[in-house]
Design a protein around this motif. Structure first.
Motif, short mmCIF file in Angstrom:
data_model
loop_
_atom_site.label_atom_id
_atom_site.label_comp_id
_atom_site.label_asym_id
_atom_site.label_seq_id
_atom_site.Cartn_x
_atom_site.Cartn_y
_atom_site.Cartn_z
N SER A 334 0.40 17.15 36.18
CA SER A 334 1.67 17.11 36.90
C SER A 334 2.62 16.01 36.43
CB SER A 334 1.42 16.96 38.40
OG SER A 334 0.60 18.00 38.87
N PRO A 335 2.87 15.88 35.13
CA PRO A 335 3.92 14.95 34.71
C PRO A 335 5.28 15.49 35.14
CG PRO A 335 3.21 16.28 32.85
CD PRO A 335 2.28 16.61 33.99
N ASP A 336 6.20 14.59 35.38
CA ASP A 336 7.58 14.99 35.62
C ASP A 336 8.28 15.17 34.28
OD1 ASP A 336 7.50 15.08 38.41
OD2 ASP A 336 7.74 12.90 38.54
N ALA A 337 9.52 15.65 34.32
CA ALA A 337 10.21 15.92 33.07
C ALA A 337 11.71 15.72 33.21
CB ALA A 337 9.93 17.35 32.60
N ALA A 338 12.31 15.26 32.12
CA ALA A 338 13.76 15.24 31.96
C ALA A 338 14.03 16.14 30.77
CB ALA A 338 14.27 13.83 31.73
N LEU A 339 14.55 17.33 31.02
CA LEU A 339 14.69 18.35 29.98
C LEU A 339 16.00 18.20 29.23
CD1 LEU A 339 13.39 21.41 32.04
CD2 LEU A 339 12.10 19.94 30.48
N GLY A 340 15.88 18.00 27.92
CA GLY A 340 17.05 17.85 27.09
C GLY A 340 16.75 16.97 25.90
N THR A 341 17.56 17.08 24.87
CA THR A 341 17.32 16.31 23.65
C THR A 341 18.43 15.33 23.33
OG1 THR A 341 18.31 18.11 22.34
CG2 THR A 341 15.91 18.15 22.63
N GLU A 342 19.37 15.17 24.25
CA GLU A 342 20.46 14.20 24.08
C GLU A 342 20.26 13.08 25.10
OE1 GLU A 342 22.51 14.37 21.62
OE2 GLU A 342 21.77 16.36 20.99
N PRO A 343 19.73 11.93 24.68
CA PRO A 343 19.38 10.87 25.64
C PRO A 343 20.52 10.44 26.55
CG PRO A 343 18.51 10.38 23.46
CD PRO A 343 19.38 11.57 23.30
N GLU A 344 21.71 10.34 26.00
CA GLU A 344 22.84 9.83 26.79
C GLU A 344 23.18 10.75 27.96
OE1 GLU A 344 24.31 12.13 23.23
OE2 GLU A 344 22.89 10.49 23.59
N ALA A 345 22.76 12.02 27.90
CA ALA A 345 23.07 12.96 28.97
C ALA A 345 21.98 13.02 30.03
CB ALA A 345 23.29 14.35 28.38
N LEU A 346 20.87 12.35 29.81
CA LEU A 346 19.72 12.50 30.71
C LEU A 346 19.61 11.41 31.76
CD1 LEU A 346 17.01 13.58 28.11
CD2 LEU A 346 18.21 15.02 29.76
N ALA A 347 20.29 10.29 31.56
CA ALA A 347 20.18 9.17 32.49
C ALA A 347 21.56 8.58 32.75
CB ALA A 347 19.25 8.10 31.93
N VAL A 348 21.69 7.93 33.89
CA VAL A 348 22.95 7.31 34.29
C VAL A 348 22.79 5.80 34.24
CG1 VAL A 348 24.60 6.97 36.16
CG2 VAL A 348 23.62 9.23 35.77
N GLY A 349 23.61 5.14 33.43
CA GLY A 349 23.60 3.68 33.40
C GLY A 349 22.53 3.04 32.56
N THR A 350 21.71 3.82 31.89
CA THR A 350 20.68 3.28 31.01
C THR A 350 21.20 3.25 29.58
OG1 THR A 350 18.88 4.13 32.39
CG2 THR A 350 18.34 3.62 30.11
N ALA A 351 21.01 2.12 28.92
CA ALA A 351 21.51 1.98 27.56
C ALA A 351 20.77 2.91 26.61
CB ALA A 351 21.35 0.54 27.10
N VAL A 352 21.50 3.41 25.62
CA VAL A 352 20.90 4.16 24.53
C VAL A 352 20.77 3.22 23.34
CG1 VAL A 352 21.19 6.09 22.94
CG2 VAL A 352 21.84 6.35 25.34
N VAL A 353 19.56 3.04 22.84
CA VAL A 353 19.28 2.03 21.82
C VAL A 353 18.65 2.68 20.60
CG1 VAL A 353 19.08 0.15 23.49
CG2 VAL A 353 17.06 1.50 22.89
N SER A 354 18.41 1.87 19.57
CA SER A 354 17.81 2.36 18.33
C SER A 354 17.07 1.21 17.66
CB SER A 354 18.88 2.90 17.38
OG SER A 354 19.77 1.86 17.01
N TYR A 355 16.36 1.53 16.58
CA TYR A 355 15.80 0.49 15.71
C TYR A 355 15.74 1.04 14.28
CZ TYR A 355 11.46 2.96 17.12
OH TYR A 355 10.51 3.89 17.43
#
Length: 447
Positions: A334-355
């Motif tokens: 029973s894991p939860d899920a956030a469906l989608g492949t565009e990170p910026e569209a899946l969360a509100v107010g969370t930074a999108v980062v890289s390395y």
């Protein structure tokens, strides 16, 4: 008259196989995994009725679907009584035979992988098949260190004796069908990459059968045992009780605000996209466990992340659906899920980062003297050859040993780039400045 048919049901993420063995009318299932719908499909396609389900042993690498499958079909559930399971079953022990339509099924005690391991020799007229579980594999045998450290030597000796007895129970042309050995951590020694074999072929090539010196075999096998996933500790106890059915439902996608809250609270949010996409853009605090492409997703996630925590999977619906199935096999339900492949569209107010993600030439050219090279391969891999000055912390130990990673920028690598991708995400989540060396490890860089 139709002869015995064996339908192979593969589970590549765990390196295991289950089997549907039938005579055209009735069937025996051996070592079914928890997602039993695959067995149901195979039986329906073959037009056969499942009357028997058998376990070779209480598995350490996955949860069985045997109890659920047997219950659904009113089938005999064949289990060694010495295993002392906590559910109703039909006991079957060394030398016992069961008739499954035209098929005669004989149990053969083959201790070694576990104390109470059974193999099954199935005969239909002149045709024979040996289902060896974690006993005789293609090129080697099942590992012998999963029960307890103090039992390993005796189990290794048992394994040596068991495979010799097993090959005498069937003719040389009998087909061999092991459960483990296809990339499974349950295999040991020089297991081959073969997809099929016979008893005769193993007599010629399997070191457990060709080594005339038992003491030498025992020393060599034990010396070459490597680390295995920590979630194994949870599998046998759950199998003793009898796992329930797998819930393969894909949940509704999380609200973006809820996903942000989970990231802010430090919950485990697992991004399933490929490691290239993750490195270039991901939600701060998420971790990378690339799904697919032949990766050992299930084994490494179950090994690396803390057991029993709520997981949130991030990715496209197909990958999430497949990941839920894979994780159910090791009891992550029973894991939860956030469906989608565009990170910026899946969360509100969370930074999108890289390395950064580089190859070996870039690392050797760009790395500064004060930077850290972190090798997250297993210790045995590191000992066989490594980059001069590299620090070795195996991926499965990284979370507990994060404070041992020296200060400064961290260039992290493994053998192929998969494990180092996971490690890079864990390091960044811990606040480190990280570069992912995503390339095949080259021996010429070692010392």
């Amino acid at each position: 008259m139709k002869t015995m048919d064996v339908v192979v049901i593969e589970t590549p993420p765990l390196g295991d196989r289950s089997y549907l063995v039938h005579d055209g009318q009735v069937a025996l299932v051996i070592d079914p995994q928890r997602d039993t719908d695959r067995v149901e499909t195979a039986a329906a396609e073959a037009g056969v009725r499942i009357t028997h389900v058998a376990e070779t042993h209480l598995h350490n690498d996955y949860l069985t679907g045997g109890l659920v499958l047997a219950g659904a079909h009113g089938a005999w559930y064949l289990v060694n009584p010495a295993a002392a399971v906590g559910f109703e079953h039909r006991p079957i022990a060394d030398g016992d035979t069961v008739q499954v339509g035209r098929l005669t099924v004989k149990a053969v005690a083959t201790p070694g992988h576990t104390h109470h391991h059974l193999s099954y020799v199935v005969t239909d007229g002149d045709q024979q098949a040996v289902f060896s579980g974690g006993s005789l594999l293609y090129g080697s045998v099942g590992r012998t260190d999963l029960v307890a450290p103090e039992d390993t030597e005796q189990l290794t000796r048992d394994q040596y004796t068991s495979v010799r007895r097993l090959v005498k129970e069937a003719g040389p042309e009998a087909a061999l069908y092991p459960t483990h050995g296809f990339g499974s951590f349950c295999s040991s020694g020089p297991a081959s990459g073969a997809h099929e074999s016979t008893i005769a072929q193993q007599l010629e090539t399997n070191h457990a059968l060709t080594d005339p010196d038992e003491d030498h075999f025992v020393r060599e096998l034990i010396a070459n045992l490597t680390a295995y996933p920590s979630y194994y500790a949870h599998m046998a106890p759950a199998n003793i009780q009898g796992p329930g059915p797998a819930d393969l439902t894909v949940p509704e996608s999380l609200d973006p605000a809820e996903l942000s809250r989970r990231l802010e609270d430090g919950e485990w949010v697992v991004d399933l996209r490929n490691r290239v996409a993750f490195a270039s853009s991901h939600l701060q605090g998420s971790v990378s466990f690339e799904y697919g492409r032949g990766s050992s997703f299930t084994a490494y996630l179950g090994w690396v992340l803390p057991w029993g925590r709520q997981l949130t999977l991030v990715g496209g619906r197909t990958d999430v659906e497949k990941a839920i199935r894979d994780l159910s096999r090791i009891g992550i339900d029973s894991p939860d899920a956030a469906l989608g492949t565009e990170p910026e569209a899946l969360a509100v107010g969370t930074a999108v980062v890289s390395y950064p993600r580089v190859g070996w030439e870039e690392m050797l050219r760009q790395r500064s003297d004060g930077d850290v090279v972190l090798d997250v391969r297993r210790t045995d891999e590191y000992d066989a050859g490594h980059l001069a000055g590299a620090v070795n912390i195996p991926l499965h130990e990284l979370l507990k040993r994060m404070e041992e990673v020296p200060g400064g920028k961290v260039w992290v690598h493994c053998e192929s780039g998969y494990r180092s991708g996971v490690a890079a995400s864990l390091l960044q989540r811990a606040g480190r400045d990280v570069v992912h060396v995503d390339a095949k490890f080259r021996s010429q860089t070692t010392s």
